[in-house]
Scaffold this motif. Sequence first.
Motif, mmCIF file in Angstrom:
data_model
loop_
_atom_site.group_PDB
_atom_site.id
_atom_site.type_symbol
_atom_site.label_atom_id
_atom_site.label_comp_id
_atom_site.label_asym_id
_atom_site.label_seq_id
_atom_site.Cartn_x
_atom_site.Cartn_y
_atom_site.Cartn_z
ATOM 1 N N ASN A 76 48.225 1.136 8.824
ATOM 2 C CA ASN A 76 47.193 0.110 9.224
ATOM 3 C C ASN A 76 48.163 -1.009 9.993
ATOM 4 O OD1 ASN A 76 44.622 0.982 7.905
ATOM 5 N ND2 ASN A 76 45.725 0.494 6.264
ATOM 6 N N LYS A 77 47.614 -1.547 10.998
ATOM 7 C CA LYS A 77 48.387 -2.657 11.714
ATOM 8 C C LYS A 77 48.215 -3.964 11.036
ATOM 9 C CE LYS A 77 46.794 -0.789 16.178
ATOM 10 N NZ LYS A 77 46.149 -1.172 17.527
ATOM 11 N N SER A 78 49.480 -4.640 10.963
ATOM 12 C CA SER A 78 49.628 -5.759 10.318
ATOM 13 C C SER A 78 48.590 -6.629 11.179
ATOM 14 C CB SER A 78 50.825 -6.256 10.368
ATOM 15 O OG SER A 78 51.527 -6.577 11.407
ATOM 16 N N SER A 79 48.455 -8.080 10.631
ATOM 17 C CA SER A 79 47.760 -9.043 11.241
ATOM 18 C C SER A 79 48.608 -10.366 11.389
ATOM 19 C CB SER A 79 46.489 -9.371 10.286
ATOM 20 O OG SER A 79 45.816 -10.393 10.813
ATOM 21 N N PRO A 80 48.233 -11.182 12.373
ATOM 22 C CA PRO A 80 49.049 -12.335 12.582
ATOM 23 C C PRO A 80 48.650 -13.239 10.942
ATOM 24 C CG PRO A 80 47.816 -11.991 14.468
ATOM 25 C CD PRO A 80 47.425 -10.994 13.589
ATOM 26 N N GLU A 81 47.834 -13.063 10.489
ATOM 27 C CA GLU A 81 47.371 -13.964 9.401
ATOM 28 C C GLU A 81 48.181 -13.411 8.006
ATOM 29 O OE1 GLU A 81 44.676 -12.485 11.037
ATOM 30 O OE2 GLU A 81 44.508 -14.420 12.273
ATOM 31 N N ASP A 82 48.792 -12.107 7.974
ATOM 32 C CA ASP A 82 49.534 -11.505 7.007
ATOM 33 C C ASP A 82 50.615 -12.360 6.476
ATOM 34 O OD1 ASP A 82 47.775 -9.629 6.818
ATOM 35 O OD2 ASP A 82 49.099 -8.012 7.744
ATOM 36 N N SER A 83 50.834 -12.593 5.084
ATOM 37 C CA SER A 83 52.084 -13.335 4.502
ATOM 38 C C SER A 83 53.099 -12.495 4.968
ATOM 39 C CB SER A 83 51.843 -13.371 3.138
ATOM 40 O OG SER A 83 53.142 -13.685 2.447
#
Length: 102
Positions: free
Chosen positions: A81-88
């Motif tokens: 799954n692609k990471s998200s800019p909100e990911d820690s």
Amino acid sequence: MARLFTRNIENFACERCGTEVTGNGFTNHCPTCLYSKHVDENPGDRAAECGGLMEPIAVEQARGRYIIVHKCLKCGQVKRNKSSPEDSSRALVEVARRRAMS
């Protein structure tokens, strides 16, 4: 067969760490601990019957983005799954570090 995508905007509480996550239709994992839930066969379809927690087991890089590799703790299926800019960023580094040490 082409991958199908169904956009579902859903909020959820992470079953691992309890973070309340506001979905945007592309959200598929907790931005705090990066765990996911095995609910889809194809992204967003909610057709998987398993329902197991998906542990983040690796972080890969592709086309300038981070990809989180999840493994279902119940059935063993692996999904990317692609990471998200909100990911820690701390969680991403921790998963990458764990993988490098194993």
